[in-house]
Design an enzyme around this catalytic site. Structure first.
Site, short mmCIF file in Angstrom:
data_model
loop_
_atom_site.label_atom_id
_atom_site.label_comp_id
_atom_site.label_asym_id
_atom_site.label_seq_id
_atom_site.Cartn_x
_atom_site.Cartn_y
_atom_site.Cartn_z
N LYS A 105 1.12 -1.09 -0.13
CA LYS A 105 0.06 0.04 -0.32
C LYS A 105 0.76 1.22 0.16
O LYS A 105 0.44 2.11 -0.72
CB LYS A 105 -1.17 0.17 1.44
CG LYS A 105 -1.47 -1.08 1.36
CD LYS A 105 -3.30 -0.83 1.64
CE LYS A 105 -4.49 -1.76 1.91
NZ LYS A 105 -5.89 -1.41 2.91
N LYS A 140 -7.14 -9.03 -11.76
CA LYS A 140 -7.75 -9.62 -10.42
C LYS A 140 -8.96 -8.30 -10.52
O LYS A 140 -8.05 -7.06 -10.43
CB LYS A 140 -7.47 -9.35 -8.77
CG LYS A 140 -7.77 -10.14 -7.61
CD LYS A 140 -7.70 -10.17 -6.60
CE LYS A 140 -8.16 -10.74 -5.18
NZ LYS A 140 -8.36 -10.70 -3.91
N LYS A 199 -12.19 -2.10 -8.56
CA LYS A 199 -12.30 -0.75 -8.84
C LYS A 199 -11.56 -0.19 -9.41
O LYS A 199 -11.30 0.63 -10.07
CB LYS A 199 -13.69 -0.25 -6.99
CG LYS A 199 -14.20 0.58 -8.39
CD LYS A 199 -15.05 0.59 -6.91
CE LYS A 199 -15.78 2.27 -7.38
NZ LYS A 199 -15.98 3.19 -6.48
#
Ligand code: SF4
Length: 328
Positions: A113, A193, A196
């Site tokens: 992240k 994968k 959004k």
């Protein structure tokens, strides 16, 4: 207390096929198993990424509406919003104090992240696994449905439970992974994968026209350039999706037609669209009913928060006693 199973999902707005097939469908099935099932929309976790506050409420309600439309039954399984039960953050703080700094730094999730949002490496991103542990331990959940890629996160929660128990006496069960055979859904780009953030999704509310349009440009076997070229269904995401959305006969027809070059990719995608549209129809109908009665969604969240908080308060009373925290 009977077995408690806890699951959380971020308020990312509408659910897409990847969320549905990879998690939510399983949650709906789990409701038929004995035990209590708690479903939480983890809005506090969403604060660790860039987000628009003006959108947060809409996204949270969209997510709740979709979960109910998919079959989460609030009469059996409390569904609530994380920030509506303040004990999540209170327990997270306590758990911060038993979690070694170095353990969090080694989490691959933090590294990933941080790399993705280099200009927003906030402390919440670092302590995210502690809040995640608090979400689970607050309900003394014994099981958490996870995919194989999330086992490390759950291991951290188990570790945090162990550390608390060793220091203050047994209180939290170590939550076990409830590993489920859910398919990993690849997006329309045929590579990543479905997500959004990647923009390769079909959302559950998508109209038939949009579903057909999106599938018509989805990536197939890249080596099949002309209709007369035989294709390889084993490397084509459209074929994988057929195995989920189409009948066995249709899947066999796709395989034979693809390898024998007797069907074109557009035909193949159109058959897939038939299956996807048919699968989404009942969810969309239920969603329209809920949209006509928005109070029903908010009432479900309110009742869910009340039910969740009753357990959370009980846990925090025991936690405060263990810690010697005094309340006048
Ligand atoms: Fe994929 Fe179907 Fe085209 Fe074969 S015919 S490459 S399975 S889209």
């Amino acid at each position: 207390m009977s077995d408690i199973i806890f699951s959380g999902i971020q308020p990312s707005g509408e659910l897409h096929l990847g969320n549905w097939l990879g998690a939510v469908q399983n949650w709906v099935r789990l409701q038929d198993r004995p035990g209590k099932h708690i479903y939480c929309i983890v809005d506090l976790h969403a604060l660790t990424q860039d987000f628009d506050p003006a959108e947060m409420k809409r996204r949270t309600l969209e997510m709740a509406t979709d979960l109910l439309a998919c079959g989460i039954d609030p009469a059996r399984s409390p569904l609530f919003v994380q920030s509506h039960v303040a004990e999540h953050t209170e327990l997270a703080w306590v758990l911060n104090t038993v979690t070694p700094f170095g353990d969090l730094g080694r989490m691959t999730q933090f590294k990933d992240k941080s790399a993705r949002q280099a200009d927003n490496i906030n402390t919440g991103l670092f302590t995210y696994p502690v809040l995640q542990a608090a979400d689970i331990l607050l309900y003394r959940a014994s099981q958490v449905p996870v995919g194989a890629d999330q086992v490390q996160h759950l291991e951290r929660s188990r570790d945090i439970a162990r550390k608390f128990n060793a220091r203050y006496g047994d209180l939290f069960p170590e939550p076990k992974p409830l590993l489920t055979q859910t398919p990993k859904i690849v997006g329309l780009d045929g590579e990543a994968k479905m997500s959004k953030s990647v923009g390769n999704t079909i959302t559950l509310g998508e109209s038939e026209e949009v579903v057909r349009k999106k599938l018509s440009v989805a990536v197939t076997d890249p080596a099949r350039k002309r209709r007369t070229d035989p294709g390889n269904p084993d490397i084509c995401n459209i074929h994988s999706l057929h195995t989920i959305f189409s009948s066995a006969e249709r899947v066999a027809e796709v395989r034979a037609g693809c390898t024998g070059a007797t069907i074109g990719c557009l035909q193949c995608k159109s058959w897939l669209a038939d299956g996807v549209v048919a699968a989404l129809r009942p969810i969309q109908e239920r969603r329209r009913e809920l949209e006509a009665r928005p109070d029903e969604v908010q009432d479900a969240l309110r009742d869910g928060a009340r039910a969740a908080q009753a357990i959370a308060r009980e846990t925090m009373t025991m936690v405060r006693e263990r810690l010697g925290l005094w309340r006048g």
